[in-house]
Design an enzyme around this catalytic site. Structure first.
Site, PDB file in Angstrom:
ATOM      1  N   LYS A   1      -7.067  -9.721 -11.225  1.00 57.11           N
ATOM      2  CA  LYS A   1      -8.048 -10.021 -10.442  1.00 57.11           C
ATOM      3  C   LYS A   1      -8.819  -9.610 -10.277  1.00 57.11           C
ATOM      4  CE  LYS A   1      -7.675 -11.434  -5.622  1.00 57.11           C
ATOM      5  NZ  LYS A   1      -7.276 -11.472  -3.884  1.00 57.11           N
TER       6      LYS A   1
ATOM      7  N   LYS B   1     -11.872  -3.915  -5.386  1.00 59.12           N
ATOM      8  CA  LYS B   1     -12.820  -2.998  -5.652  1.00 59.12           C
ATOM      9  C   LYS B   1     -11.656  -1.999  -6.111  1.00 59.12           C
ATOM     10  CE  LYS B   1     -14.086  -3.277  -1.398  1.00 59.12           C
ATOM     11  NZ  LYS B   1     -14.149  -4.796  -1.234  1.00 59.12           N
TER      12      LYS B   1
ATOM     13  N   LYS C   1       0.281  -1.168   0.152  1.00 60.17           N
ATOM     14  CA  LYS C   1       0.393  -0.509   0.046  1.00 60.17           C
ATOM     15  C   LYS C   1       1.023   0.990   0.079  1.00 60.17           C
ATOM     16  CE  LYS C   1      -3.794  -1.917   1.675  1.00 60.17           C
ATOM     17  NZ  LYS C   1      -5.086  -2.462   3.309  1.00 60.17           N
TER      18      LYS C   1
END
Length: 330
Positions: free
Chosen positions: A193, A196, A113
């Site tokens: 994949k 969201k 992230k």
């Protein structure tokens, strides 16, 4: 009976990837009678990235509606909100004091992230400690995880062992992974994949109009209608989740024969999705008209979960030397 526990962040609308990658297997486990399932909405976890209060509230209720519509049964499983159990945060603090910072900094999810430019707030770093508290609170025997979450479960086991060793207790059970089927990884409309985060999802509870728009946006090549096409394309991969082997082979034969366009295949996929989720879509519409029932489900689930959590946090406090007298009067 083994206890299974899983939480899902209300960071967006659930999609086919969530269903086939996890939720369907939760429901199958529930109906097998082999597991005592605890399923919670991880609303505290979502605060590491979601800053829109209305979106958080809406997403939370939407996920509960989705769970119930798809087949999670409050008479067989415990469904609750993480934030209804304040002991999660309390236990997280106790566990954080036996957790090395280096362990958290090595987290794949944290590093990924940060690499994507997400602001590295403290919650993002300490996410695995709260996750450990979520799991260890309920003596979970198994935790359904995909490959991307296995490291977090390993961290949970490390933290539990460290606590037990440091305080000379056997308070926390070491959970085992219940590895989710890799074949359940669902491709998104762009072939990656479904996630969201990538904005490439197909949402099973979208309106028929929006669902059609999502399916029609599946990326394909520019092969003319009359020519044969690669039968192993994005449409066929998603269609395989709904269709029998015979139906899958029929579609592949059509692609190879030519005069069968991607638009035709997308229409077949749309019809299959609507048929597969037809009963659940109807049930969800009815549930959305009876939010009192939804609140009752969360209240009863929270009451059951909190009774367990209060006992566990009292024993954790005693282990570290905190008196915690108030729990004797609850």
């Amino acid at each position: 009976m083994k206890r299974s526990l899983s939480g899902i962040q209300p960071s967006g609308i659930l999609h086919l990837g969530n269903y086939f990658g996890a939720m369907k297997q939760f429901i199958d486990a529930q109906n097998s009678g082999e597991y005592d399932g605890f399923y919670f909405i991880a609303d505290y976890h979502s605060l590491t990235s979601l800053t829109d209060p209305k979106a958080l509230k809406d997403n939370t209720y939407n996920i509960v509606l989705d769970y119930l519509a798809l087949g999670l049964d409050p008479n067989k499983s415990t469904i609750f909100l993480q934030s209804d159990i304040p002991e999660h945060v309390e236990l997280s603090w106790l566990l954080s004091n036996v957790t090395p910072v280096g362990l958290l900094e090595r987290g794949h999810s944290y590093k990924d992230k940060i690499a994507k430019g997400i602001f590295p707030n403290t919650g993002l770093l300490t996410y695995p400690v709260l996750m450990a508290a979520d799991i260890l609170m309920y003596d979970a025997d198994v935790v359904p995880v995909g490959k991307d979450q296995k490291q977090h479960l390993e961290m949970t086991r490390d933290i539990a062992m460290k606590f037990n060793q440091q305080y000379g207790v056997e308070l926390f059970k070491l959970p085992e992974p219940l590895t989710l089927d890799d074949s359940a990884v669902v491709p998104g409309v762009d072939g990656q994949k479904m996630s969201k985060s990538y904005g490439n999802t197909i949402n099973m509870f979208a309106s028929k109009k929006d669902l059609k728009k999502q399916i029609m946006s599946i990326v394909t090549d520019s092969t003319p209608l009359e020519e044969p096409k690669n039968p192993d394309n994005n449409i066929a991969k998603i269609y395989a989740l709904f269709a029998s082997i015979e139906k899958q082979n029929e579609m592949k034969e059509k692609f190879l024969a030519g005069n069968y366009g991607y638009g035709h295949a997308k229409t077949e996929l749309l019809n299959s999705v609507l048929e597969y989720f037809g009963e659940a879509r109807e049930k969800r519409e009815k549930l959305a008209q009876d939010m009192n029932y939804v609140h009752d489900v969360l209240f009863e689930g929270g009451k059951k979960a909190r009774a367990i959590a209060q006992d566990k946090i009292m024993r954790a406090k005693e282990a570290v030397g905190i008196v915690g007298n108030m729990y004797k009067y609850y």
